[in-house]
Design an enzyme around this catalytic site. Structure first.
Site, PDB file in Angstrom:
ATOM      1  N   SER A  22      53.349  62.251  55.903  1.00 10.31           N
ATOM      2  CA  SER A  22      51.851  61.746  56.630  1.00 10.31           C
ATOM      3  C   SER A  22      50.413  62.527  55.906  1.00 10.31           C
ATOM      4  CB  SER A  22      51.590  61.161  57.303  1.00 10.31           C
ATOM      5  OG  SER A  22      52.071  62.622  58.523  1.00 10.31           O
TER       6      SER A  22
ATOM      7  N   GLY B  49      47.048  60.340  52.388  1.00  3.48           N
ATOM      8  CA  GLY B  49      45.284  59.187  52.142  1.00  3.48           C
ATOM      9  C   GLY B  49      45.511  57.183  51.563  1.00  3.48           C
TER      10      GLY B  49
ATOM     11  N   GLY C 226      31.918  62.307  74.170  1.00  9.98           N
ATOM     12  CA  GLY C 226      33.053  62.749  74.773  1.00  9.98           C
ATOM     13  C   GLY C 226      33.712  62.455  75.594  1.00  9.98           C
TER      14      GLY C 226
ATOM     15  N   HIS D 296      26.481  54.681  69.635  1.00 11.82           N
ATOM     16  CA  HIS D 296      27.432  55.749  68.202  1.00 11.82           C
ATOM     17  C   HIS D 296      26.928  55.524  67.118  1.00 11.82           C
ATOM     18  CE1 HIS D 296      30.008  57.638  70.673  1.00 11.82           C
ATOM     19  NE2 HIS D 296      30.225  56.758  71.432  1.00 11.82           N
TER      20      HIS D 296
ATOM     21  N   LYS E 202      59.263  60.157  33.733  1.00 11.34           N
ATOM     22  CA  LYS E 202      60.098  60.344  34.454  1.00 11.34           C
ATOM     23  C   LYS E 202      60.148  59.223  36.239  1.00 11.34           C
ATOM     24  CE  LYS E 202      63.193  64.293  36.318  1.00 11.34           C
ATOM     25  NZ  LYS E 202      63.313  65.191  36.333  1.00 11.34           N
TER      26      LYS E 202
ATOM     27  N   CYS F  52      25.226  59.369  72.411  1.00  8.59           N
ATOM     28  CA  CYS F  52      26.711  59.615  73.984  1.00  8.59           C
ATOM     29  C   CYS F  52      26.786  60.246  74.519  1.00  8.59           C
ATOM     30  CB  CYS F  52      27.981  58.969  73.498  1.00  8.59           C
ATOM     31  SG  CYS F  52      28.958  57.429  74.378  1.00  8.59           S
TER      32      CYS F  52
ATOM     33  N   GLU G 109      26.855  56.541  64.324  1.00 11.35           N
ATOM     34  CA  GLU G 109      27.568  56.990  62.947  1.00 11.35           C
ATOM     35  C   GLU G 109      28.450  56.228  62.606  1.00 11.35           C
ATOM     36  OE1 GLU G 109      28.318  57.831  65.904  1.00 11.35           O
ATOM     37  OE2 GLU G 109      30.017  58.581  67.139  1.00 11.35           O
TER      38      GLU G 109
ATOM     39  N   ILE H 244      42.608  55.850  52.793  1.00 14.60           N
ATOM     40  CA  ILE H 244      40.870  56.309  51.540  1.00 14.60           C
ATOM     41  C   ILE H 244      41.903  55.775  50.320  1.00 14.60           C
ATOM     42  CG2 ILE H 244      40.070  58.457  50.434  1.00 14.60           C
ATOM     43  CD1 ILE H 244      39.670  58.199  52.614  1.00 14.60           C
TER      44      ILE H 244
END
Ligand code: GLN
Length: 544
Positions: free
Chosen positions: A17, A20, A359, A512, A229, A386, A514, A23
């Protein structure tokens, strides 16, 4: 038959895992977008939780919230940042959600006495959701679908079976399978190993899926020999085997893929017109990212600081804001429990800004409050998000307004001064999943406030995820003591932004920000916070 035909690209991962996939999907999405194609991305998660909202950030990282209030996987954050398309609840589906829908239908009697089974009922529901995500207001040209987990996991089997059926139904020319694998370098023998990739593709084939393209994660360059290969053993043309070597920044991935020809191979495979991509803005961004003139160190004081995935969007927002300020932003992670024990000075004396993120729960709260007090008293730029904003209000109430026992009822239900309290709309709620105040809400900014100066507009909309809120009864006292309420929800008057005027830069927000920062479009508050940090640093240097 309608002329528009949506194309679908599935991303699966093998061997291990964390290769990415998110991405890679987002990067290929960017390459298609740069060619003028409309794109959306969905994430299928094999776990049973209905959404990650109830999962610990230690296990699942950040919960990404969409405008329409869905609590989703953090990969949706990458999708939005890379393709600049807003995601909705239909961009993330979990096994839990899929079963929930099917079981609810069964209870309603919708299956008319039939036996309800993984095939066809669960797989039908998976396919329905993929088609739905592609519809949007106008059908998208391309839908990219990331399948969570690793090929070979028991829990991802229904998803892979659904892809097999979907490919057959939509036609091979409209569906592409991209498989990500790991090509390890064994240091002892100095060799690159292709066997794990062969096995992973074998596993896929057992289920009836043949990859069209392989993205091979490797530490370094993948030699031609290894590519040939892999191509031979996996029945993939050599020109469809790409290296996905480690790069310094995730934002380099689309450029690396484009350099290697991934974009044109994808369009060719799907029968889309070949077009020249416009990646000029993206290239400029990466150039600036890799060669900044300035430098600023910002502290992040939180509870989950040793798991950076918990603060993914904040980290990325700083990258975007750094580029716009032509500065490298170094993040210094502070454990709030440490500060509680040892005080703030030793941790904050070498930083030019303090961010306290969101949080839940009481642990570490007092450390955050100590850090905020230090930033407030020493003129260090402060940004509270927050929970961080709520802590700033508690600190202000205690130190400036003389309410020594002020607190949030989240941490002390019996506090005599509940300056942060459960929102009225939350009082009756007992279920934990999806019941917070979630998603985008409007906020009116006070003219001339710092927030207004940053956004350059009166009305903004930001995303939320909380149950507690500033208690409006305390506002007159706070304002008398110099706290400025710089933003409120116009409909219910909830406090959204607080500021301090007698401080170089001190802002707390209930939302938020962000979550809305993008490459080439940094969030205004992060941009201004980094700028304030650079000014603080300069001032300190000149004072020395
Ligand atoms: N725990 C706080 C609340 O529920 C803050 C939430 C957050 O920071 N996202 O209001």
């Amino acid at each position: 038959m309608s002329k528009h035909k949506t194309k679908y690209i599935f991303f699966t991962g093998g061997v291990v895992s964390s290769l990415g996939k998110g991405i890679s999907a987002a990067s290929i999405g960017r390459l298609l977008k740069a060619r003028g194609y409309s794109v959306t991305i969905i994430k299928l998660d094999p776990y049973i939780n209905v959404d990650p909202g109830t999962m610990s950030p230690f296990q699942h990282g950040e919960v990404y919230v969409t405008d329409d209030g869905a609590e989703t996987d953090l990969d949706l954050g990458h999708y939005e940042r890379f393709i600049h398309t807003n995601m909705t609840s239909s961009n993330n589906a979990t096994t839990g959600q899929i079963y929930y829908t099917v079981i609810s239908k069964e209870r309603r009697g919708d299956y008319l006495g039939n036996t309800v089974q993984v095939i066809p009922h669960i797989t039908d529901e998976i396919k329905r959701r993929i088609l739905l995500a592609g519809e949007g207001d106008h059908p998208y040209d391309v839908v990219l679908i990331e399948v969570g987990g690793t090929v070979g996991d028991i829990e991802s089997l229904p998803f892979l079976e659904a892809i097999r059926q979907f490919t057959q139904e939509q036609g091979h020319q409209n569906v592409m399978n991209v498989h990500l694998t790991l090509v390890p370098f064994i240091r002892a023998s100095g060799e690159i190993k292709t066997k794990p990739t062969q096995h992973s593709v074998m596993k896929l084939r057992e289920i009836g899926l043949q990859p069209d393209m392989l993205l091979c994660r490797s530490e370094g360059v993948l030699p031609m020999e290894a590519r040939e290969k892999i191509a031979l053993f996996c029945s993939v043309p050599p020109e469809m085997v790409f290296e996905a070597r480690d790069v310094e920044s995730i934002y380099e991935v689309p450029l690396l893929f484009e350099e290697n020809g991934v974009g044109d191979r994808v369009t060719a495979r799907l029968g889309l017109e070949t077009r020249e991509p416009d990646l000029s803005g993206w290239k400029k961004f990466v150039r600036k990212l890799k060669d900044p003139s300035g430098f600023v160190r910002i502290a992040i004081c939180g509870k989950y600081t040793n798991l950076h995935d918990s603060y993914k969007s904040i980290i990325e927002a700083f990258v975007h804001a750094g580029v716009e300020n032509d500065a490298k932003v170094e993040l210094k992670w502070l454990d709030s429990e440490q500060i509680e024990k040892t005080g703030a000075e030793r941790w904050l004396k070498d930083v030019s800004g303090l961010l306290v993120p969101g949080g839940f729960g009481e642990r570490g709260i007092e450390g955050k409050i100590i850090a905020i007090q230090y930033a407030r008293e020493n003129g260090i730029p402060f940004f509270g998000i927050c929970l961080g904003m709520q802590c700033a209000v508690i600190e202000f109430a205690r130190s400036v307004c003389g309410l020594a026992e002020a607190n949030s009822t989240e941490f002390n239900p019996d506090t005599p001064d509940p300056v942060i309290d459960l929102m009225e709309t939350q009082v009756q709620i007992e279920d934990k999943g999806g019941t917070m105040r979630l998603g985008a809400y409007r906020c009116s900014l006070t003219p001339k406030s710092r927030a207004y100066v940053a956004y350059k507009k009166r009305e903004i909309s930001e995303r939320h995820r909380h149950r507690y809120e500033v208690h409006n009864d305390y506002l007159p006292l706070f304002e008398q003591n110099g706290l400025v309420v710089a933003g409120r929800n116009p409909d219910n008057k909830l406090v959204e932004v607080i500021e301090l005027n007698d401080h170089p830069w001190f802002i707390g927000v209930q939302f938020h920000p962000e979550l809305k920062s993008r490459v080439l479009d940094a969030h205004p508050l992060f941009r201004e916070f980094v700028r304030a940090g650079l000014t603080f640093k300069l001032k300190q240097q000149t004072e020395l």
